[in-house]
Design an enzyme around this catalytic site. Structure first.
Site, mmCIF file in Angstrom:
data_model
loop_
_atom_site.group_PDB
_atom_site.id
_atom_site.type_symbol
_atom_site.label_atom_id
_atom_site.label_comp_id
_atom_site.label_asym_id
_atom_site.label_seq_id
_atom_site.Cartn_x
_atom_site.Cartn_y
_atom_site.Cartn_z
ATOM 1 N N ARG A 25 0.826 -1.224 0.000
ATOM 2 C CA ARG A 25 0.000 0.000 0.000
ATOM 3 C C ARG A 25 0.860 1.275 0.000
ATOM 4 O O ARG A 25 0.481 2.293 0.578
ATOM 5 C CB ARG A 25 -0.927 0.046 1.223
ATOM 6 C CG ARG A 25 -1.981 -1.031 1.279
ATOM 7 C CD ARG A 25 -2.991 -0.899 0.144
ATOM 8 N NE ARG A 25 -4.178 -1.668 0.394
ATOM 9 C CZ ARG A 25 -4.381 -2.939 0.037
ATOM 10 N NH1 ARG A 25 -3.441 -3.599 -0.622
ATOM 11 N NH2 ARG A 25 -5.529 -3.530 0.303
ATOM 12 N N SER A 29 -11.173 -1.039 2.923
ATOM 13 C CA SER A 29 -10.390 -1.154 4.162
ATOM 14 C C SER A 29 -10.080 0.248 4.687
ATOM 15 O O SER A 29 -9.464 1.044 3.980
ATOM 16 C CB SER A 29 -9.058 -1.845 3.894
ATOM 17 O OG SER A 29 -9.259 -3.095 3.318
ATOM 18 N N GLU A 88 -5.717 3.608 6.121
ATOM 19 C CA GLU A 88 -5.301 3.489 4.726
ATOM 20 C C GLU A 88 -5.989 4.600 3.934
ATOM 21 O O GLU A 88 -5.476 5.085 2.931
ATOM 22 C CB GLU A 88 -5.750 2.123 4.191
ATOM 23 C CG GLU A 88 -5.194 1.842 2.823
ATOM 24 C CD GLU A 88 -5.934 0.783 2.031
ATOM 25 O OE1 GLU A 88 -6.567 -0.103 2.613
ATOM 26 O OE2 GLU A 88 -5.868 0.858 0.809
HETATM 27 N N1 EPU Z 1 -10.730 -11.117 9.824
HETATM 28 C C1 EPU Z 1 -11.417 -11.233 11.014
HETATM 29 N N2 EPU Z 1 -12.442 -10.368 11.232
HETATM 30 C C2 EPU Z 1 -12.826 -9.431 10.325
HETATM 31 C C3 EPU Z 1 -12.110 -9.306 9.125
HETATM 32 C C4 EPU Z 1 -11.053 -10.166 8.890
HETATM 33 O O1 EPU Z 1 -11.111 -12.067 11.854
HETATM 34 O O2 EPU Z 1 -13.780 -8.705 10.601
HETATM 35 C C5 EPU Z 1 -9.663 -12.085 9.540
HETATM 36 C C6 EPU Z 1 -10.125 -13.097 8.471
HETATM 37 O O3 EPU Z 1 -10.769 -14.168 9.026
HETATM 38 C C7 EPU Z 1 -8.829 -13.494 7.826
HETATM 39 C C8 EPU Z 1 -7.970 -12.239 7.931
HETATM 40 O O4 EPU Z 1 -8.552 -11.444 8.952
HETATM 41 O O5 EPU Z 1 -8.207 -14.517 8.536
HETATM 42 C C9 EPU Z 1 -7.871 -11.478 6.631
HETATM 43 O O6 EPU Z 1 -9.146 -11.047 6.206
HETATM 44 P P1 EPU Z 1 -9.482 -10.734 4.665
HETATM 45 O O7 EPU Z 1 -9.056 -11.868 3.799
HETATM 46 O O8 EPU Z 1 -10.889 -10.280 4.603
HETATM 47 O O9 EPU Z 1 -8.508 -9.579 4.262
HETATM 48 P P2 EPU Z 1 -7.977 -8.275 5.018
HETATM 49 O O10 EPU Z 1 -6.570 -8.502 5.410
HETATM 50 O O11 EPU Z 1 -8.932 -7.855 6.073
HETATM 51 C C10 EPU Z 1 -6.953 -7.256 2.831
HETATM 52 C C11 EPU Z 1 -7.025 -5.987 2.042
HETATM 53 C C12 EPU Z 1 -8.340 -5.927 1.279
HETATM 54 C C13 EPU Z 1 -8.393 -7.139 0.342
HETATM 55 C C14 EPU Z 1 -8.286 -8.410 1.192
HETATM 56 C C15 EPU Z 1 -8.238 -9.665 0.358
HETATM 57 C C16 EPU Z 1 -5.744 -4.376 3.333
HETATM 58 C C17 EPU Z 1 -5.776 -3.155 4.185
HETATM 59 N N3 EPU Z 1 -6.926 -4.837 2.932
HETATM 60 O O12 EPU Z 1 -7.982 -7.219 3.807
HETATM 61 O O13 EPU Z 1 -8.328 -4.765 0.490
HETATM 62 O O14 EPU Z 1 -9.602 -7.152 -0.392
HETATM 63 O O15 EPU Z 1 -7.054 -8.361 1.967
HETATM 64 O O16 EPU Z 1 -6.987 -9.803 -0.198
HETATM 65 O O17 EPU Z 1 -4.654 -4.884 3.047
HETATM 66 C C18 EPU Z 1 -9.062 -2.497 0.444
HETATM 67 O O18 EPU Z 1 -7.891 -2.189 0.469
HETATM 68 O O19 EPU Z 1 -9.988 -1.651 0.412
HETATM 69 C C19 EPU Z 1 -9.414 -3.906 0.514
HETATM 70 C C20 EPU Z 1 -10.668 -4.293 0.590
#
Ligand code: EPU
Length: 334
Positions: A162, A235, A330
């Site tokens: 990012r 995010s 972010e």
């Molecule tokens: N998780 C939780 N609770 C929640 C959300 C997530 O426990 O409410 C846990 C999930 O179970 C999982 C882990 O956190 O084990 C990761 O969750 P997720 O795959 O939803 O991805 P994220 O890390 O929360 C990032 C990006 C997203 C992207 C997803 C998928 C960032 C800041 N965000 O989110 O990007 O879609 O990975 O690759 O890196 C964005 O930037 O707007 C965005 C949506």
């Protein structure tokens, strides 16, 4: 095109009803250069895409600039790859759709990310194990002061999670007018991140990029609120990277904590940290923490910017108190 005293409601996905003193759109590099030469772009100035990563905290007393350059041109093509130069104003997901339809592979995991092509290069958008920096070969920028064109190689952009030079040293200096991506002719699926594999038919030897795109669209639609219905900017926070020492300390306390390898330690999902604080689904006046993904703050209707700001500070404070980790937004506050 120039508008004065212009509502930005249709230009930010958080749905903030704020105004800009001046709003300018350009259809070509030459038109942007002419606007700069004529002194039409007065300070302060902000170049936006879809406004999907912005929180306008008040009226913008300056010039908002937006690109309408949307063309796609093949620069180089051989049997292995194609280099395509794309206008900064093309909607990112429209571009991904075109790549999949043409058999140009590599961008399919980035399906349905909001925003435009120019912002993809600034933000280094990433999802499901792919970052756009892995595809970008060149970025064309126009100096907002001199109108000069400058070409940046991938290395010049200083990409990291990012992060790019356009968010730090060169913040606000260049309008990203074109981005060149290298896409492969051979489809190599990247399915190891999160739940993509689970969303696809098991062991399908005929798996296509269109299948992967559809699975990702379905996952995102199920988890993330549609900004046309519920204002949000995806995010809200970045996933923090903590030292190995801190990571090991946390893992002892929370053995099932999700995490990813990262340079200098481990990346912990901020959504998980927020959920552990008991904040997932919380509502505070017109704003809240999304019920399906705690990393997303939402405008449930009619929210004022200060409500989002207050909620984000509250969430940050709670995570800091419980885990000793300072999660950083972010989203850009303007
Ligand atoms: N998780 C939780 N609770 C929640 C959300 C997530 O426990 O409410 C846990 C999930 O179970 C999982 C882990 O956190 O084990 C990761 O969750 P997720 O795959 O939803 O991805 P994220 O890390 O929360 C990032 C990006 C997203 C992207 C997803 C998928 C960032 C800041 N965000 O989110 O990007 O879609 O990975 O690759 O890196 C964005 O930037 O707007 C965005 C949506």
């Amino acid at each position: 095109m120039i508008h004065n005293d212009y509502s930005l409601l249709g230009h930010n996905t958080f749905g903030m009803d704020v105004k800009a003193t001046k709003f300018l759109e350009y259809n070509s590099v030459a038109e942007l250069q002419e606007m700069i030469r004529q002194g039409m772009i007065t300070e302060p100035c902000l170049h936006i895409g879809c406004g999907s990563n912005i929180l306008f905290t008040k009226d913008f007393d300056g010039t908002i600039v937006h690109s309408r350059i949307t063309g796609i041109e093949i620069v180089t093509e051989n049997e292995d790859f194609v280099d395509v130069e794309v206008g900064g104003g093309l909607v990112w997901d429209d571009f991904v759709n075109i790549t999949v339809e043409n058999g140009w592979y590599g961008a399919e995991n980035l399906s349905l990310i909001p925003g435009e092509v120019g912002a993809s290069a600034v933000q280094n958008i990433g999802a499901y194990g792919v970052e756009v920096k892995d595809l970008i070969t060149e970025v064309e920028g126009v100096d907002m002061k001199s109108g000069e064109i400058r070409l940046f190689s991938n290395v010049d952009c200083d990409y990291a999670y990012r992060h790019s030079i356009f968010k730090t040293d060169l913040k606000g200096r260049y309008a990203i007018t074109h981005v060149t991506y290298r896409l492969c002719k051979e489809f190599v699926p990247h399915l190891d991140y999160g739940n993509i594999r689970a969303a696809l038919p098991v062991d399908n030897p005929e798996l296509t990029a269109a299948d992967v795109r559809k699975a990702i669209i379905d996952i995102r639609n199920a988890k993330l609120p549609d900004p046309k219905v519920t204002g949000n900017a995806g995010s809200f926070f970045m996933n923090p990277i903590v030292s190995t020492e801190k990571f090991e300390e946390l893992l002892t306390l929370y053995p099932s904590m999700p995490h990813y390898e990262a340079k200098g330690g481990a990346k912990i999902p901020a959504g998980w940290l927020i959920e552990q604080c008991g904040l997932k689904g919380m509502v505070q006046g017109n704003v809240g923490v999304h019920k399906n993904q705690a990393l997303v703050l939402v405008n449930n209707g009619g929210a004022k910017p200060e409500e989002i700001v207050a909620l984000s500070e509250y969430v940050r404070r709670k995570v800091k108190e419980k885990f000793g980790i300072d999660i950083k937004p972010e989203v850009n506050f303007v």
